[in-house]
Write an enzyme that holds these catalytic residues in place. Structure first.
Site, short mmCIF file in Angstrom:
data_model
loop_
_atom_site.label_atom_id
_atom_site.label_comp_id
_atom_site.label_asym_id
_atom_site.label_seq_id
_atom_site.Cartn_x
_atom_site.Cartn_y
_atom_site.Cartn_z
N LYS A 1 3.15 -4.22 8.44
CA LYS A 1 4.36 -3.44 8.19
C LYS A 1 5.55 -4.41 8.18
O LYS A 1 5.82 -5.08 9.16
CB LYS A 1 4.52 -2.39 9.28
CG LYS A 1 5.69 -1.44 9.10
CD LYS A 1 5.65 -0.37 10.19
CE LYS A 1 6.82 0.57 10.10
NZ LYS A 1 6.77 1.62 11.15
N ASP B 1 7.95 12.05 15.07
CA ASP B 1 7.95 11.96 13.61
C ASP B 1 6.54 12.20 13.07
O ASP B 1 5.99 11.39 12.31
CB ASP B 1 8.46 10.58 13.18
CG ASP B 1 8.96 10.57 11.74
OD1 ASP B 1 9.18 11.66 11.18
OD2 ASP B 1 9.15 9.48 11.18
N LEU C 1 12.26 2.61 6.03
CA LEU C 1 12.64 1.41 6.77
C LEU C 1 11.76 0.20 6.49
O LEU C 1 12.16 -0.93 6.75
CB LEU C 1 12.63 1.69 8.27
CG LEU C 1 13.48 2.87 8.77
CD1 LEU C 1 13.40 2.98 10.28
CD2 LEU C 1 14.92 2.74 8.31
N ALA C 2 10.55 0.43 5.98
CA ALA C 2 9.60 -0.67 5.82
C ALA C 2 8.55 -0.32 4.79
O ALA C 2 8.49 0.81 4.29
CB ALA C 2 8.94 -0.97 7.17
N GLN C 3 7.71 -1.30 4.48
CA GLN C 3 6.55 -1.07 3.62
C GLN C 3 5.34 -1.77 4.22
O GLN C 3 5.47 -2.67 5.04
CB GLN C 3 6.82 -1.56 2.21
CG GLN C 3 7.14 -3.03 2.07
CD GLN C 3 7.68 -3.36 0.69
OE1 GLN C 3 8.52 -2.64 0.15
NE2 GLN C 3 7.20 -4.45 0.10
N LEU D 1 0.83 -1.21 0.00
CA LEU D 1 0.00 0.00 0.00
C LEU D 1 0.86 1.25 0.00
O LEU D 1 0.51 2.27 -0.60
CB LEU D 1 -0.90 0.01 1.25
CG LEU D 1 -1.94 -1.08 1.38
CD1 LEU D 1 -2.54 -1.07 2.78
CD2 LEU D 1 -3.04 -0.88 0.33
#
Length: 530
Positions: free
Chosen positions: A179, A316, A162-164, A157
């Site tokens: 994640k 963040d 660092l991730a998807q 998505l």
């Protein structure tokens, strides 16, 4: 000088590579990764050398402050920002995170770097192949995604540094967001942090005024925590608990997706799927029947509570990490508009403010809102800015020049987001760059993260209401004042002191009541002018 830099680079690379292999869960894979270290170091060294040479050559013989010097420096900043951007994309991983940090430090680093990174770093993140995703699942879960879940979409998505995130469905029918960390990132991060440090230290060696070693220190400390998704899950639950315990009046308006602990690991995080709008999607938010100004106010309330009362802060808060939906099961409407609920995502980067720092920071913001020059200086000094840089610290926090910071006008801190406002701020940032670097060197790292958080929130508010609203500063002033009063109550022993605090509270309420009346008057005047 360059011989020393090359020797240091070689030693640093060898040490980082050895450490990565020694502490890796997969030494053979890490050894393969470390084979790529020499070309990475070469790219880093070439980029650092090119940037250094560009600045030296471009500004050679020009008098600082002259139009020719300003123009040459702007062009050098732009070229160097593009070179750094290209390096970040080629190396990926922690380098992307570094670029994102830079993109969120408006007026703390040169504007050219901020705009270059902001235009790309949040949108062009690396994407892992489905084969790499399966490899992470195999190592952490011992099974493929299709076995762990009844459905798993191989197309992500979204992807971040660092991730998807993938959509999936659990065996009991729940739709979830999964994640997945980019493969081998835990190993490459050791090397990346070392090589990023090499670039920053080399530039500082050549240009002493360029001192962003604190940024590398921050990444070195925060990266291992952000790479541990179980730590992120714990942070998300602590965030919810803090709102319920310390800010119950708005706890219902703040939501954090549920974590599926049995379907999570240090590199895989399974969460409740959220159907909501991104916080800066003004059109989508209006289609939900929610006013953007109400979203802006809720964001200000949520983060003011975290900063001034909880002391446990999501650091963040860029647009992709906040979503908005109508407050569930809420029948109340204000002039036909629905009330918003803020959904907080990505809880990997949190900072804790110790009690003394939290109260000094709250006192400083209270003083900024009320233009109390004496208190601004006093609390700036407490936080490490020093008597000589307290005015600059106030300017960096508010993005206003000192004359505006201490202006008694009720809207003295409001930014309308106009090009004139931005041009003035950019001029100040460029003019006082060496002093800003010195200020950053003095301040505690936790305050530097608060600066980053401020910049993120300022960017979100700019998208929602076209600048910073007076309402948001009234909210900040009220919550910071409440935190200061609570601290006084806790330290008060005598009846006389308690009476004084009670009187101060009454005076503050009267002051906020008058501010609210002024705000209503200004809004009415604005409506009549339309």
């Amino acid at each position: 000088m360059w011989r020393r830099a090359a020797t240091a680079a070689l030693a640093l690379g060898a040490g980082a590579g050895g450490a990565a292999i020694a502490y890796s869960d997969d030494p053979s894979a890490t050894l393969k990764i470390c084979a790529h270290l020499p070309p990475r170091l070469l790219r880093d060294a070439a980029t650092a050398a090119t940037i250094a040479f560009d600045y030296q050559y471009s500004l050679w013989g020009l008098d600082p402050g002259t139009p020719a010097w300003v123009s040459a420096k702007h062009d050098a900043h732009l070229r160097s920002a593009n070179r750094l951007q290209e390096l970040c994309f080629r190396n990926g991983g922690i380098y992307i995170k570094l670029g994102q940090h830079i993109a969120q430090l408006e007026y703390v680093v040169p504007e050219e770097y901020v705009q270059t990174m902001r235009a790309s770093m949040l949108k062009r993140c690396p994407v892992s192949s489905y084969e790499q995703v399966c490899r992470v699942f195999g190592k952490d879960m011992g099974e493929s995604p299709e076995t762990v879940f009844v459905e798993f979409d191989p197309v992500p998505l979204a992807s971040a540094s660092l991730a998807q995130v993938h959509a999936a469905r659990t065996h009991d029918g729940q739709k979830v967001a999964v994640k997945v960390q980019h493969d081998h990132l835990t190993d490459t991060s050791v090397i990346d942090i070392a090589t990023v440090g090499l670039i920053v230290n080399t530039l500082h060696y050549i240009f002493p005024s360029f001192d962003y070693r604190w940024l590398v220190d921050e990444i070195r400390e925060s990266a291992p925590k952000e790479l541990d998704f179980l730590n992120e899950a714990k942070n998300s639950e602590k965030c919810v608990q803090n709102f319920r315990r310390l800010s119950p009046h708005i706890a219902g308006s703040i939501y954090v997706p549920k974590v599926y602990w049995t379907l999570s690991s240090s590199r895989i995080l399974t969460m409740e799927f959220m159907d909501a709008k991104e916080v800066t999607d003004v059109k989508g938010i209006k289609e939900l029947g929610i006013r953007p100004v109400d979203v802006s106010n809720l964001v200000s309330k949520a983060f003011s509570e975290m900063i001034f009362k909880h002391g446990f802060v999501h650091c963040d808060p860029h647009a992709a990490n906040m979503m908005i939906r109508p407050l569930p099961q809420d029948s109340k409407k204000t002039f036909g508009w629905r009330r918003p609920q803020l959904i907080l995502l990505d809880h990997g980067l949190y900072k804790e403010l110790d009690y003394a720092t939290r109260i000094s920071y709250a006192s400083l913001w209270k003083a900024l809102v009320f233009a109390d020059e004496k208190s601004i200086k006093e609390n700036s000094v407490k936080l490490g800015a020093g008597e000589d840089l307290h005015a600059l610290f106030a300017g960096v926090l508010t993005m206003r020049p000192w004359k505006s910071v201490i202006d008694p006008a009720v809207d003295h801190l409001v930014l309308d987001g106009s090009s004139n406002d931005r041009s003035e701020l950019q001029m100040y940032a460029s003019l006082y760059f060496p002093q800003i670097s010195e200020l950053l060197r003095r301040l505690p790292r936790v305050i530097l993260l608060m600066l980053k958080t401020n910049d993120c929130l300022r960017s979100v508010n700019h998208a929602l209401v076209g600048g910073s609203s007076m309402e948001s500063f009234v909210i900040i002033g009220r919550i910071s004042s409440e935190a200061v009063l609570e601290a006084k109550r806790m330290s008060s022993r005598s009846i006389l002191n308690k009476l004084m605090i009670w009187l101060e509270e009454i005076l503050l309420e009267a002051r906020f009541f008058s501010l609210k009346l002024l705000l209503c008057f200004m809004q009415l005047k604005k409506l009549l002018a339309c």
